[in-house]
Design a protein around this motif. Sequence first.
Motif, PDB file in Angstrom:
ATOM      1  N   TYR A   1       9.492 -38.067-110.275  1.00 27.90           N
ATOM      2  CA  TYR A   1       8.030 -38.124-110.135  1.00 27.90           C
ATOM      3  C   TYR A   1       7.596 -37.506-108.809  1.00 27.90           C
ATOM      4  CZ  TYR A   1       3.318 -40.185-109.937  1.00 27.90           C
ATOM      5  OH  TYR A   1       1.967 -40.380-109.848  1.00 27.90           O
ATOM      6  N   HIS A   2       8.402 -37.717-107.762  1.00 28.22           N
ATOM      7  CA  HIS A   2       8.068 -37.193-106.438  1.00 28.22           C
ATOM      8  C   HIS A   2       8.745 -35.851-106.163  1.00 28.22           C
ATOM      9  CE1 HIS A   2       5.740 -40.652-105.293  1.00 28.22           C
ATOM     10  NE2 HIS A   2       6.712 -41.467-105.656  1.00 28.22           N
ATOM     11  N   GLY A   3       9.285 -35.258-107.231  1.00 32.14           N
ATOM     12  CA  GLY A   3       9.849 -33.915-107.091  1.00 32.14           C
ATOM     13  C   GLY A   3      11.201 -33.861-106.417  1.00 32.14           C
ATOM     14  N   ILE A   4      11.886 -34.988-106.369  1.00 32.77           N
ATOM     15  CA  ILE A   4      13.194 -35.044-105.711  1.00 32.77           C
ATOM     16  C   ILE A   4      14.305 -34.817-106.730  1.00 32.77           C
ATOM     17  CG2 ILE A   4      14.805 -36.520-104.419  1.00 32.77           C
ATOM     18  CD1 ILE A   4      12.303 -35.724-102.862  1.00 32.77           C
ATOM     19  N   LYS A   5      15.192 -33.893-106.421  1.00 33.12           N
ATOM     20  CA  LYS A   5      16.338 -33.645-107.306  1.00 33.12           C
ATOM     21  C   LYS A   5      17.581 -34.305-106.720  1.00 33.12           C
ATOM     22  CE  LYS A   5      15.191 -29.385-109.725  1.00 33.12           C
ATOM     23  NZ  LYS A   5      14.007 -28.785-109.080  1.00 33.12           N
ATOM     24  N   VAL A   6      18.339 -34.924-107.592  1.00 31.95           N
ATOM     25  CA  VAL A   6      19.618 -35.503-107.180  1.00 31.95           C
ATOM     26  C   VAL A   6      20.692 -34.828-108.019  1.00 31.95           C
ATOM     27  CG1 VAL A   6      21.006 -37.602-107.208  1.00 31.95           C
ATOM     28  CG2 VAL A   6      18.631 -37.702-106.466  1.00 31.95           C
ATOM     29  N   ASP A   7      21.744 -34.396-107.373  1.00 26.26           N
ATOM     30  CA  ASP A   7      22.732 -33.586-108.090  1.00 26.26           C
ATOM     31  C   ASP A   7      23.832 -34.438-108.709  1.00 26.26           C
ATOM     32  OD1 ASP A   7      23.891 -31.273-109.057  1.00 26.26           O
ATOM     33  OD2 ASP A   7      25.181 -31.074-107.297  1.00 26.26           O
ATOM     34  N   LYS A   8      24.568 -35.142-107.863  1.00 26.44           N
ATOM     35  CA  LYS A   8      25.712 -35.911-108.366  1.00 26.44           C
ATOM     36  C   LYS A   8      25.459 -37.407-108.184  1.00 26.44           C
ATOM     37  CE  LYS A   8      29.744 -32.932-108.186  1.00 26.44           C
ATOM     38  NZ  LYS A   8      29.133 -31.612-107.962  1.00 26.44           N
ATOM     39  N   VAL A   9      25.797 -38.160-109.209  1.00 25.81           N
ATOM     40  CA  VAL A   9      25.599 -39.606-109.112  1.00 25.81           C
ATOM     41  C   VAL A   9      26.846 -40.345-109.581  1.00 25.81           C
ATOM     42  CG1 VAL A   9      23.135 -39.358-109.565  1.00 25.81           C
ATOM     43  CG2 VAL A   9      24.667 -39.948-111.445  1.00 25.81           C
ATOM     44  N   PHE A  10      26.964 -41.568-109.110  1.00 25.76           N
ATOM     45  CA  PHE A  10      27.912 -42.521-109.704  1.00 25.76           C
ATOM     46  C   PHE A  10      27.108 -43.777-110.000  1.00 25.76           C
ATOM     47  CE2 PHE A  10      30.850 -45.942-110.080  1.00 25.76           C
ATOM     48  CZ  PHE A  10      31.971 -45.384-110.670  1.00 25.76           C
ATOM     49  N   ASP A  11      27.024 -44.119-111.283  1.00 29.59           N
ATOM     50  CA  ASP A  11      26.210 -45.252-111.694  1.00 29.59           C
ATOM     51  C   ASP A  11      27.120 -46.456-111.961  1.00 29.59           C
ATOM     52  OD1 ASP A  11      24.556 -47.099-113.098  1.00 29.59           O
ATOM     53  OD2 ASP A  11      23.178 -45.459-113.564  1.00 29.59           O
ATOM     54  N   THR A  12      27.022 -47.466-111.106  1.00 36.83           N
ATOM     55  CA  THR A  12      27.909 -48.631-111.243  1.00 36.83           C
ATOM     56  C   THR A  12      27.579 -49.454-112.495  1.00 36.83           C
ATOM     57  OG1 THR A  12      26.428 -49.814-109.744  1.00 36.83           O
ATOM     58  CG2 THR A  12      28.430 -48.855-108.785  1.00 36.83           C
ATOM     59  N   PHE A  13      26.325 -49.370-112.924  1.00 38.89           N
ATOM     60  CA  PHE A  13      25.929 -50.048-114.164  1.00 38.89           C
ATOM     61  C   PHE A  13      26.642 -49.407-115.348  1.00 38.89           C
ATOM     62  CE2 PHE A  13      22.841 -49.960-117.779  1.00 38.89           C
ATOM     63  CZ  PHE A  13      22.888 -51.297-118.106  1.00 38.89           C
ATOM     64  N   LEU A  14      26.619 -48.079-115.401  1.00 39.56           N
ATOM     65  CA  LEU A  14      27.276 -47.379-116.506  1.00 39.56           C
ATOM     66  C   LEU A  14      28.790 -47.553-116.440  1.00 39.56           C
ATOM     67  CD1 LEU A  14      25.169 -44.112-116.602  1.00 39.56           C
ATOM     68  CD2 LEU A  14      25.001 -46.120-118.089  1.00 39.56           C
ATOM     69  N   ALA A  15      29.321 -47.599-115.234  1.00 39.37           N
ATOM     70  CA  ALA A  15      30.760 -47.821-115.090  1.00 39.37           C
ATOM     71  C   ALA A  15      31.128 -49.163-115.722  1.00 39.37           C
ATOM     72  CB  ALA A  15      31.153 -47.808-113.620  1.00 39.37           C
ATOM     73  N   GLU A  16      30.317 -50.168-115.435  1.00 37.35           N
ATOM     74  CA  GLU A  16      30.585 -51.498-115.989  1.00 37.35           C
ATOM     75  C   GLU A  16      30.409 -51.497-117.504  1.00 37.35           C
ATOM     76  OE1 GLU A  16      31.918 -53.311-113.816  1.00 37.35           O
ATOM     77  OE2 GLU A  16      32.249 -55.081-115.067  1.00 37.35           O
ATOM     78  N   CYS A  17      29.396 -50.770-117.998  1.00 31.37           N
ATOM     79  CA  CYS A  17      29.200 -50.634-119.450  1.00 31.37           C
ATOM     80  C   CYS A  17      30.439 -50.001-120.082  1.00 31.37           C
ATOM     81  CB  CYS A  17      27.985 -49.755-119.754  1.00 31.37           C
ATOM     82  SG  CYS A  17      26.397 -50.505-119.420  1.00 31.37           S
ATOM     83  N   LEU A  18      30.942 -48.948-119.462  1.00 32.42           N
ATOM     84  CA  LEU A  18      32.106 -48.238-120.012  1.00 32.42           C
ATOM     85  C   LEU A  18      33.341 -49.123-120.043  1.00 32.42           C
ATOM     86  CD1 LEU A  18      32.696 -44.615-118.709  1.00 32.42           C
ATOM     87  CD2 LEU A  18      32.297 -45.405-121.032  1.00 32.42           C
ATOM     88  N   LEU A  19      33.544 -49.852-118.939  1.00 39.27           N
ATOM     89  CA  LEU A  19      34.753 -50.668-118.817  1.00 39.27           C
ATOM     90  C   LEU A  19      34.740 -51.869-119.758  1.00 39.27           C
ATOM     91  CD1 LEU A  19      35.118 -50.535-114.927  1.00 39.27           C
ATOM     92  CD2 LEU A  19      36.798 -49.669-116.579  1.00 39.27           C
ATOM     93  N   THR A  20      33.565 -52.271-120.204  1.00 37.89           N
ATOM     94  CA  THR A  20      33.465 -53.489-121.020  1.00 37.89           C
ATOM     95  C   THR A  20      32.878 -53.233-122.407  1.00 37.89           C
ATOM     96  OG1 THR A  20      31.273 -53.987-120.127  1.00 37.89           O
ATOM     97  CG2 THR A  20      33.150 -54.942-118.964  1.00 37.89           C
ATOM     98  N   ALA A  21      32.843 -51.955-122.829  1.00 41.33           N
ATOM     99  CA  ALA A  21      32.224 -51.631-124.118  1.00 41.33           C
ATOM    100  C   ALA A  21      32.867 -52.422-125.250  1.00 41.33           C
ATOM    101  CB  ALA A  21      32.332 -50.134-124.396  1.00 41.33           C
TER     102      ALA A  21
END
Length: 618
Positions: free
Chosen positions: A91-111
């Motif tokens: 929304y504020h025009g900020i680009k982020v290139d690389k991320v590590f999402d700990t929520f998704l990591a936990e989703c993946l590990l416990t699917a």
Amino acid sequence: MECQVTRMKEQLEEVNNFIRINEFVGFDTETSSMLPFDGKLLAVQIGDFNTQYVIDVQTIGIDNLLPTLNLLKDTIVIGHNLKFDLKWMHYHGIKVDKVFDTFLAECLLTAGLDKENRHLSLQACVSNYFGVRLDKSIRSKIIYEGFSDRVIRYCAEDVKYLSLLRKRQLEKIEEWELEKVMDLENRFVKVLMLMEYYGPIIDTKKWTEVYTLVEKTLGKTVEQLNNIILHNDKLKKYINTEPQLGLEFPDFNNKVADKVLINWSSPIQKLKLLHGLDINVKSTEAKDLIRKRDKHPIVPLLIKYSKWNKLSTSFGRNFLKFIHPVTGRIHPDYFQIIASGRLSCSKPNLLNIPSHGDLAKKIQASFIPKYGNKIVGGDYSNFELRIISEFADEPLWTTTFAEDRDLHSELCTRIFNIREDQVNDPFPLKPDFTYRHVQKIIDFGLSYGMTEFKLGDLLDIPTREARKLINSFFITIPRVKKILSIWAYAATSRGYIRTAPPYRRIRWFPNWNEDLSKVEPYLISAIEREAKNTVPQGSNADCIKEALCLVQDEIDNNNYPVKIMLSIYDEIVTDCKKEFTEEWKVILETLMIKAAKEILKITPVKVNVTISDHWIKD
DNA sequence: CAATCGTGCGCG
DNA sequence: AAAGCGCGCACGATTG
């Protein structure tokens, strides 16, 4: 512990340095609303275990903060459910290139694990990994008490543990060889964020026409149902003697009935009525009622009511409430990783918009591109069956796909011993189905472990006839039977199943036990069926996610005038500038094929692409 | 009265 | 018989 609130522009240089010298930074935001269109960014938190900066965005001013936020694109941003925070950054025009999402990591590990064994929130993760208790309730008081000491402290705690959490999760990710799929999910966050941000646009005029028609049809059906019970002495005793509070006829005529004779949405009331007519059904669902449709005129009307009531309540006027007043778009909420790896969608669920039949066509046609644009859509042909084919290496299937022929028709001729021109003839045991229709049920059902009972039920044929169909199915394609049992065995011997390489996503089976004698037989069967389904369904999800990442990267890298509007399981719907559609159509198809080839190494991939003025299913 | 469960149905 | 898989939603019925 060093934690400080940043209110002055001059203090930002320290934050900037922190971002510059760190390869990873923990990141979080506090906001006054869920969407940036109707609220404000209150705080940005950046930090690691030793240092946290809590930035008071409103005091410092968002413009003064932008240079700092722009530095984020040169680091790896760690966050918990970054889909939310990245939306505000976008929304504020900020680009982020690389991320590590700990929520998704936990989703993946416990699917696949159930509620009791799965704790996805940041508090739960921090508690489970570090034994530290975070108090979310104080953090939310930011709106009322501003940056009080305790609010600052708790805002800081939300980024404090992120980098440590990532490290601990990475250990498990490496242990289970989930690096590749973790990377996929981390790349995909941005795409999904944009799909929520630039959600679909609805032609409200068309939508209104549709629900007017739906409510009219529903009203007529209710009227017909009521007339039947009013003119049938045998049925009069089932009429409600008291008004059903809160219930009204749909006021399609601005008329509201003061009482409801029978609540046609109540399975109990309907069941009593049907039993009163000596119609023996165990439920009031369409599948059961359809067999009794000739017993009494009320039966087909009940089927009709359920169908149209569903359309009216789920896809009627209520749906328009999801159009955001500022953007004019629908901003749904996607959940990125369900048990199989697929997406789910809510508020509203855009993955179950009607797509069969004439009315569905009108509903889909209400999903329109931005003014002056067109829809370019692509969908995979038979992706799940191609996955099975890839690993079964079944000659009949591979040659059918290789020669680009219709798999259902092809199997039909073998199993029922008919000619190719007979596949659309009526199926003798159930004449309202064609051979091909029956074959389609068999192909999907049996691939996922359907038994003769369910098949007999679906086709309305005796169990022994269904058994015969299943036998000839697997005799014709023995290698499919083989690969399915291999997947079933993998699941019951290990307690988990993986999707196809290179992603090899894991789904756990919570009811499994190493000592299989301790697992109830019916639970073992359930694990086997779930495993048979997870490989193709989950691999399809891996593929479409890869495709969506490639597509969004292509759009971003080239500044193409295209937005991803929807993705429904094996379909990608984009909104594209008119002049660019022909070129884009080819790019979309190419990228979807490229993604699929990551998984399908020997089986051909087929993608159908279309250009239209509105969403359409071809 | 709110929370939870069951039924039924929309999609792939 | 709990005897295809994966979801979300609306509504009725039940519970405390």
